[in-house]
Design a protein around this motif. Structure first.
Motif, PDB file in Angstrom:
ATOM      1  N   PRO A  83      14.092  55.492 -19.706  1.00 20.51           N
ATOM      2  CA  PRO A  83      14.033  56.134 -21.026  1.00 20.51           C
ATOM      3  C   PRO A  83      14.969  55.477 -22.044  1.00 20.51           C
ATOM      4  CG  PRO A  83      15.178  57.518 -19.439  1.00 20.51           C
ATOM      5  CD  PRO A  83      14.548  56.402 -18.668  1.00 20.51           C
ATOM      6  N   HIS A  84      16.004  54.820 -21.541  1.00 21.93           N
ATOM      7  CA  HIS A  84      16.957  54.135 -22.412  1.00 21.93           C
ATOM      8  C   HIS A  84      16.240  53.154 -23.358  1.00 21.93           C
ATOM      9  CE1 HIS A  84      21.244  52.209 -22.525  1.00 21.93           C
ATOM     10  NE2 HIS A  84      20.745  52.415 -23.706  1.00 21.93           N
ATOM     11  N   ALA A  85      15.086  52.613 -22.857  1.00 20.66           N
ATOM     12  CA  ALA A  85      14.347  51.627 -23.644  1.00 20.66           C
ATOM     13  C   ALA A  85      13.846  52.220 -24.966  1.00 20.66           C
ATOM     14  CB  ALA A  85      13.170  51.086 -22.837  1.00 20.66           C
ATOM     15  N   ALA A  86      13.759  53.555 -25.055  1.00 17.43           N
ATOM     16  CA  ALA A  86      13.263  54.179 -26.285  1.00 17.43           C
ATOM     17  C   ALA A  86      14.191  53.927 -27.459  1.00 17.43           C
ATOM     18  CB  ALA A  86      13.088  55.679 -26.075  1.00 17.43           C
ATOM     19  N   LEU A  87      15.476  53.656 -27.158  1.00 17.37           N
ATOM     20  CA  LEU A  87      16.438  53.429 -28.245  1.00 17.37           C
ATOM     21  C   LEU A  87      16.242  52.062 -28.889  1.00 17.37           C
ATOM     22  CD1 LEU A  87      19.783  54.878 -26.869  1.00 17.37           C
ATOM     23  CD2 LEU A  87      18.274  55.843 -28.596  1.00 17.37           C
ATOM     24  N   ALA A  88      15.585  51.154 -28.172  1.00 17.86           N
ATOM     25  CA  ALA A  88      15.366  49.825 -28.741  1.00 17.86           C
ATOM     26  C   ALA A  88      14.349  49.929 -29.873  1.00 17.86           C
ATOM     27  CB  ALA A  88      14.857  48.883 -27.658  1.00 17.86           C
ATOM     28  N   ARG A 129      17.780  67.170 -21.310  1.00 22.62           N
ATOM     29  CA  ARG A 129      17.262  66.663 -22.593  1.00 22.62           C
ATOM     30  C   ARG A 129      16.165  67.566 -23.122  1.00 22.62           C
ATOM     31  NH1 ARG A 129      17.550  61.674 -20.453  1.00 22.62           N
ATOM     32  NH2 ARG A 129      15.351  61.573 -19.889  1.00 22.62           N
ATOM     33  N   GLN A 145       9.167  55.935 -33.238  1.00 20.81           N
ATOM     34  CA  GLN A 145       8.673  56.101 -31.868  1.00 20.81           C
ATOM     35  C   GLN A 145       7.752  57.302 -31.732  1.00 20.81           C
ATOM     36  OE1 GLN A 145       9.395  53.573 -30.097  1.00 20.81           O
ATOM     37  NE2 GLN A 145      11.515  53.331 -29.525  1.00 20.81           N
ATOM     38  N   VAL A 191       9.549  56.653 -24.422  1.00 25.19           N
ATOM     39  CA  VAL A 191       9.785  57.702 -25.419  1.00 25.19           C
ATOM     40  C   VAL A 191       9.525  59.080 -24.812  1.00 25.19           C
ATOM     41  CG1 VAL A 191       8.945  58.683 -27.579  1.00 25.19           C
ATOM     42  CG2 VAL A 191       9.327  56.214 -27.392  1.00 25.19           C
ATOM     43  N   LYS A 197       9.720  59.972 -21.739  1.00 24.48           N
ATOM     44  CA  LYS A 197      10.818  60.313 -20.830  1.00 24.48           C
ATOM     45  C   LYS A 197      12.055  60.715 -21.622  1.00 24.48           C
ATOM     46  CE  LYS A 197       9.782  57.813 -16.588  1.00 24.48           C
ATOM     47  NZ  LYS A 197      10.340  56.891 -15.582  1.00 24.48           N
ATOM     48  N   ALA A 198      12.331  59.973 -22.692  1.00 22.83           N
ATOM     49  CA  ALA A 198      13.501  60.293 -23.512  1.00 22.83           C
ATOM     50  C   ALA A 198      13.356  61.681 -24.138  1.00 22.83           C
ATOM     51  CB  ALA A 198      13.703  59.229 -24.589  1.00 22.83           C
ATOM     52  N   LEU A 199      12.107  62.078 -24.417  1.00 24.24           N
ATOM     53  CA  LEU A 199      11.879  63.407 -24.998  1.00 24.24           C
ATOM     54  C   LEU A 199      11.942  64.506 -23.942  1.00 24.24           C
ATOM     55  CD1 LEU A 199       8.896  62.663 -27.428  1.00 24.24           C
ATOM     56  CD2 LEU A 199      11.297  63.062 -28.017  1.00 24.24           C
ATOM     57  N   ASP A 212      19.761  57.951 -34.047  1.00 19.57           N
ATOM     58  CA  ASP A 212      20.200  56.553 -34.015  1.00 19.57           C
ATOM     59  C   ASP A 212      19.662  55.794 -35.219  1.00 19.57           C
ATOM     60  OD1 ASP A 212      21.454  54.294 -33.133  1.00 19.57           O
ATOM     61  OD2 ASP A 212      19.984  53.817 -31.565  1.00 19.57           O
ATOM     62  N   LEU A 218      20.402  59.433 -21.495  1.00 18.87           N
ATOM     63  CA  LEU A 218      19.430  58.357 -21.285  1.00 18.87           C
ATOM     64  C   LEU A 218      19.991  57.327 -20.311  1.00 18.87           C
ATOM     65  CD1 LEU A 218      18.226  57.870 -24.973  1.00 18.87           C
ATOM     66  CD2 LEU A 218      17.080  59.104 -23.129  1.00 18.87           C
ATOM     67  N   PHE A 268      15.005  58.429 -32.700  1.00 20.71           N
ATOM     68  CA  PHE A 268      15.268  57.039 -32.341  1.00 20.71           C
ATOM     69  C   PHE A 268      15.344  56.177 -33.581  1.00 20.71           C
ATOM     70  CE2 PHE A 268      12.749  59.239 -29.166  1.00 20.71           C
ATOM     71  CZ  PHE A 268      13.610  59.195 -28.084  1.00 20.71           C
TER      72      PHE A 268
END
Ligand SMILES: Nc1ncnc2c1ncn2[C@@H]1O[C@H](COP(=O)(O)OP(=O)(O)O)[C@@H](O)[C@H]1O
Ligand SMILES: [Mg+2]
Lengths: 364, 232
Positions: free
Chosen positions: A357-362, B84, B96, A276, A278-280, B169, B55, B92
């Motif tokens: 970071p893609h894992a944050a979407l899960a 980003r 999160q 998360v 990283k995604a931020l 999302d 991402l 998300f």
């Protein structure tokens, strides 16, 4: 350390546990290292405090390692050293651990036999004359004797001439200085008629260069050590010091493993949060700095606590237990604990770099 | 600034073969407007959003914000992270939030990640929390908040950096119809106020009354009807 500090507070139970473990290990390491220094002092202080630069040993076999128990030197060897370039003084010193008996009690002591005009007795004390002994405070206390009393060393009666207020011991026994002639009787090393005087080592003072050392050793049949290195020639010291230092090294290694294991589990439990972050938009550098900064803080606090308590405890116990508390016995092992712990933490948190970071979407 | 997805293809490795999650897809979202992306599960909505947010790298195609190409097949991780942080807000599917931070701190985090702490940061964060109706809960941690409240904090967190693009999302998947509609309304309103080009992924069209546009996705492509609807 915006997130790391809040994580510390939030998961305070887990971090407190970690802190206690680190503090306990740091306590053990600092205490052990103070004890090692204390025991080393008890084992060697009379030798390392000698006001000389070198000690020349003569071993039965020329290539034996120098050793106080087996070495015997003669006045001829002393004279060879006196004549060497740069030597200001060379005198015989006898070293023999023996049984001492006073009116009150019996104790083990080490007799240092010195020549009549010797400068080897501490505190500028004149050499004892034949038939008398100069005893260290430790020996006087151990034997419950004072000036004027008689003490029997290896069956040889001597009168106590002086009590010195110094801490001088050899192989965990207090030191008694006697005249070389008395020492030869005590140590059972009466010289053969053609030998002149005998003793254990030649104590050499002066700025002697390496070349002269080698040449004089070869000529006189001696092996010379610096006075600081000479403690390795005390057999009790080498073995006990080796095992204590090994124990410390193991503890420091174990601590690094514990910190590494903790941070491995901690980092894995943070996978979601790190994805998360990283995604931020948190850079890997920011995340690593955050995590390593936190590990550093935990280590410094834990090691500080443990080392502090150990130093305080050791100082308090200094009368009862042979401990020496100095920067070398506290700060140095403390710094080693922090440094190696950090290595463990860095290896553990390095996996941050691979988190996607893609894992944050899960959903989670 | 507008968001442009140009000819986006995303292929995942799938065992020995590959799986095309997004195929040659074009989509533009004008700034200040909200586009809803509908479609059945597995149609590639989250994958498209991941590409739009940098991402994951597209296999082909580019993502532009205004005239700037921000993501393309060779974008570095560091460059994507910077883009980003500076230009994109993401909400998300599950909120999160970070467990150790209060609602207010979740918002302040953004400034710490940027390495600056502008004056008035706290006031701005409190304003934004007020906007999402969370003023009274600014000092609570996620564990003390309900699911809907967490989702609101997550929306505020995505907007604290005044992003040019907002990506959301499935924000309503854990909410009932009424709360879902409220959340979509909130996003649409804030997108307009903050002038962000906004893409909301959803599988529930009944909550989408307030959005500007709706497009449908199936098997990695936009459906014909929605493509012409967007093609303005
Ligand atoms: N990280 C991934 N690796 C491999 N395949 C993925 C990954 N993420 C999604 N997929 C696959 O891509 C397709 C589209 O998934 P996704 O984008 O999550 O769809 P949606 O969000 O519309 O449900 C699905 O078949 C899914 O299994
Ligand atoms: Mg999805």
């Amino acid at each position: 350390m915006f997130v790391a500090l809040r994580d510390l507070r939030h998961a305070r139970g887990r971090f407190a546990l970690m802190l206690v473990v680190i503090a306990l290990i740091a306590f053990l390491v600092a205490f052990l290292s103070s004890l090692t220094a204390g025991l080393a002092r008890e084992s060697t202080s009379a030798v390392t405090d000698l006001p000389v630069d070198h000690l020349a040993f003569a071993m039965p076999e020329a290539d034996d390692d120098p050793d106080f128990t087996a070495s015997t030197v003669t006045s001829a060897q002393r004279d060879a050293w006196s004549a060497a370039a740069g030597v200001e003084g060379a005198e015989l010193l006898g070293v023999a651990t023996t049984r001492a008996q006073s009116a009150a009690t019996t104790a083990a002591v080490t007799a240092f036999g010195v020549e009549p005009r010797s400068t080897l007795v501490p505190a500028d004390t004149p050499a004892p004359i034949t038939g008398t002994a100069t005893v260290s405070r430790g020996a006087a206390d151990g034997l419950s004797v004072a000036v004027g009393d008689t003490v029997s060393l290896g069956g040889h009666d001597l009168q106590i001439g002086t009590v010195l207020d110094v801490d001088a011991s050899y192989a965990h026994t207090p030191v008694v200085w006697v005249a070389l002639a008395d020492w030869q009787t005590i140590g059972g090393r009466t010289p053969a008629s053609d030998e002149g005087q005998t003793a254990t080592v030649v104590a050499v003072t002066g700025d002697v260069d390496d070349d002269t050392l080698h040449r004089t050793d070869a000529g006189a049949g001696t092996t010379t050590l610096g006075v600081g290195e000479a403690r390795a020639a005390i057999s009790s010291f080498s073995s006990e010091n080796g095992s204590l230092v090994t124990m410390q090294a193991f503890l420091i290694g174990i601590s690094a493993l514990v910190v590494g294991a903790f941070y491995t589990v901690w980092t894995i439990s943070r996978f979601g949060d790190i994805a998360v972050l990283k995604a931020l938009g948190a850079s890997t550098r920011y995340l690593l700095r955050d995590a390593i900064g936190q590990a550093f803080l935990v280590l410094v606090i834990g090691v500080g606590l443990g080392t502090g308590v150990a130093a305080a405890g050791a100082t308090f116990l200094a009368g009862a237990v042979p401990v020496v508390v100095t920067a070398t016995t506290t700060l140095l092992p403390g710094a080693a604990l922090v440094a190696l712990g950090l290595v463990g933490a860095v290896l553990a948190v390095a996996r941050i770099t691979t988190i996607d970071p893609h894992a944050a979407l899960a959903a989670r | 600034m507008d968001l442009h997805l140009d000819a986006i293809t995303l292929v995942y490795p799938d065992g020995d073969s590959t799986l095309t999650a997004v195929e040659d897809l074009d989509l533009s979202i004008p700034s200040g407007t909200t586009t809803a992306l509908l479609g059945p599960s597995g149609s590639g909505k989250s994958s498209l959003l991941a590409v739009a947010g940098g991402l994951t790298r597209p296999t082909a195609g580019t993502v532009r914000i205004g005239q700037d190409v921000v993501f393309h097949p060779a974008t570095t991780v560091a460059a994507a992270t910077r883009a980003r942080l500076g230009r994109i807000g993401i909400v998300f599917q599950s909120p999160q939030l970070l467990g150790s931070l209060t609602a207010l701190e979740q918002l302040e985090l953004h400034a710490h990640l940027r390495g600056d702490r502008p004056a008035g940061l706290r006031a701005r964060a409190l304003d934004l929390l007020a906007e999402v109706g969370m003023s009274d809960h600014a000092h609570k941690r996620p564990a003390q908040l309900s699911g809907g409240q967490r989702q609101r904090v997550a929306i505020a967190r995505a907007l604290i950096g005044a992003p040019q693009v907002l990506l959301v999302d499935e924000p309503t998947s854990a909410l009932d119809h009424a709360r879902g509609t409220q959340v979509i309304d909130l996003i649409t309103r804030l997108a307009r106020e903050l002038d962000a080009a906004t893409l909301v992924v959803s599988h529930d069209s009944s909550t989408l009354d307030s959005v500007d546009r709706t497009v449908r996705m199936l098997d990695g492509r936009l459906e014909e009807a929605s493509r012409s609807a967007v093609g303005t």
